[in-house]
Design a protein around this motif. Structure first.
Motif, PDB file in Angstrom:
ATOM      1  N   ALA A  36      43.069 -46.216  18.194  1.00 42.45           N
ATOM      2  CA  ALA A  36      43.848 -45.063  17.734  1.00 42.45           C
ATOM      3  C   ALA A  36      45.241 -45.074  18.353  1.00 42.45           C
ATOM      4  O   ALA A  36      46.227 -44.725  17.687  1.00 42.45           O
ATOM      5  CB  ALA A  36      43.122 -43.763  18.085  1.00 42.45           C
ATOM      6  N   ILE A  37      45.332 -45.478  19.614  1.00 45.73           N
ATOM      7  CA  ILE A  37      46.639 -45.568  20.270  1.00 45.73           C
ATOM      8  C   ILE A  37      47.497 -46.630  19.588  1.00 45.73           C
ATOM      9  O   ILE A  37      48.686 -46.417  19.317  1.00 45.73           O
ATOM     10  CB  ILE A  37      46.466 -45.889  21.760  1.00 45.73           C
ATOM     11  N   GLN A  38      46.913 -47.764  19.277  1.00 45.53           N
ATOM     12  CA  GLN A  38      47.657 -48.828  18.605  1.00 45.53           C
ATOM     13  C   GLN A  38      48.185 -48.358  17.255  1.00 45.53           C
ATOM     14  O   GLN A  38      49.356 -48.580  16.917  1.00 45.53           O
ATOM     15  CB  GLN A  38      46.762 -50.050  18.415  1.00 45.53           C
ATOM     16  N   MET A  39      47.344 -47.718  16.483  1.00 43.20           N
ATOM     17  CA  MET A  39      47.768 -47.245  15.164  1.00 43.20           C
ATOM     18  C   MET A  39      48.814 -46.142  15.279  1.00 43.20           C
ATOM     19  O   MET A  39      49.742 -46.066  14.471  1.00 43.20           O
ATOM     20  CB  MET A  39      46.558 -46.734  14.361  1.00 43.20           C
ATOM     21  N   ALA A  40      48.693 -45.278  16.285  1.00 42.02           N
ATOM     22  CA  ALA A  40      49.669 -44.206  16.464  1.00 42.02           C
ATOM     23  C   ALA A  40      51.046 -44.762  16.803  1.00 42.02           C
ATOM     24  O   ALA A  40      52.068 -44.272  16.311  1.00 42.02           O
ATOM     25  CB  ALA A  40      49.189 -43.246  17.552  1.00 42.02           C
ATOM     26  N   VAL A  41      51.079 -45.793  17.635  1.00 42.58           N
ATOM     27  CA  VAL A  41      52.376 -46.416  17.962  1.00 42.58           C
ATOM     28  C   VAL A  41      52.970 -47.071  16.720  1.00 42.58           C
ATOM     29  O   VAL A  41      54.190 -47.029  16.499  1.00 42.58           O
ATOM     30  CB  VAL A  41      52.192 -47.437  19.103  1.00 42.58           C
ATOM     31  N   MET A  42      52.146 -47.683  15.886  1.00 47.32           N
ATOM     32  CA  MET A  42      52.641 -48.274  14.641  1.00 47.32           C
ATOM     33  C   MET A  42      53.247 -47.217  13.734  1.00 47.32           C
ATOM     34  O   MET A  42      54.300 -47.425  13.119  1.00 47.32           O
ATOM     35  CB  MET A  42      51.502 -48.998  13.907  1.00 47.32           C
TER      36      MET A  42
END
Length: 315
Positions: A280-286
């Motif tokens: 979720a953190i990875q997708m949020a940064v994207m």
């Protein structure tokens, strides 16, 4: 001889509706139903190929750890929405600092690049300017020949720009292609307007500011978007010129997250304790990296045809 009666009203042609197809030239045949259906299917597939991955990224960034675990990774169907990932990212720390760095570099870099590009393009658009032909040929040569990475790095290092934010702006401040597009557009402006302004006593800077630039809003908007997207998406310069992690822009932090090299400061413990999902953190940064471009592009889209095509075919 027959004459129309005075009571006869002229036949008024109905204006075409906004949804009606535009009139076709005489030599262009009407499309068949199969052709229209094929175009619709092709456009639908193209839209889905763009929208579907974005949908998955956004939904996963808004999903809880439990939902992500149940889906076995990326989430396609949302089951509740939570903004915990965004709250943690923007609550302070490396991601917040990287976002501010990217915004400032994009703002000042775009301003600097546009200023130099407009001045250079305007000077090259005046055939009587000093060393006009030589400067133009030199710029064109740089489009085909480059010194390479090592000489560029040694130059930046000798100027003392390593571990400096200027290293994120100056090495890639200018695009010869953008300068040529601006130059071609400026050359298409009526020379009579420039001559009339000179007769009234206006200098080159006043002509550029009050005549040329107002008539070139379309191409200026497009080139500004090009530079802004380039600065916002840039990561290579930071990876070779910066050693301090606190100075890294958002794109470099996103690469670290996606490659799972290092979690941002303040988030590593939250991921380990199960409060957050690393995915979720990875997708949020994207999403944060894509958001500015997605918001600005529709406002500049209407200028693309006039700005790019007109500037590219003239001169």
């Amino acid at each position: 001889m027959w004459e129309p009666s005075q009571d006869t009203e002229p036949v008024q042609q109905k204006a075409p509706r906004w949804w009606a197809a535009p009139s076709r030239p005489a030599w262009e045949e009407e499309p068949s139903k199969a052709g229209l259906a094929g175009k619709g299917i092709a456009l639908t597939i193209a839209c889905l190929a763009v929208v579907f991955p974005l949908w998955i990224v956004i939904v996963t960034s808004l999903s809880s750890r439990k939902t992500i675990d149940e889906a076995g990774g990326l989430v396609m169907v949302p089951k509740g929405i939570t903004f915990v990932a965004y709250q943690e990212l923007l609550s302070g720390g490396q991601v917040t600092r990287a976002t501010i760095v990217s915004l400032l570099v994009t703002l000042f870099g775009t301003l600097f690049s546009m200023t130099v590009s407009v001045l250079c393009a305007y000077g090259l658009s005046r055939s009587g300017s000093l060393a006009h032909r030589g400067i133009l040929m030199t710029l064109l040569a740089t489009m085909f020949f480059s010194a390479g990475l090592i000489p560029t790095y040694l130059l930046v290092q000798s100027l003392g720009l390593t571990d400096s934010y200027l290293a994120l702006i100056l090495p890639s401040a200018l695009s010869v292609f953008n300068i040529l597009v601006l130059r071609s557009f400026f050359m298409g402006i009526s020379q009579e307007l420039v001559d009339a302004a000179r007769i009234d006593g206006a200098g080159d800077f006043r002509i550029l500011w009050q005549i040329v630039m107002p008539l070139s809003r379309a191409v200026l908007a497009v080139i500004t978007l090009f530079y802004a997207v380039g600065y916002w998406s840039a990561w290579f310069n930071a990876s070779i010129y910066l050693n301090d992690q606190d100075m890294m822009p958002l794109q470099n932090v996103m690469i670290q997250l996606v490659q799972k090299q290092e979690a941002p400061v303040g988030l590593g413990q939250a991921i380990k304790t199960g409060q957050l999902s690393g995915l979720a953190i990875q997708m949020a940064v994207m999403v944060m990296a894509l958001l500015p471009v997605a918001v600005l592009s529709p406002f500049v889209q209407k200028h693309f045809k006039k700005g790019m095509l007109t500037g590219a075919v003239k001169g």
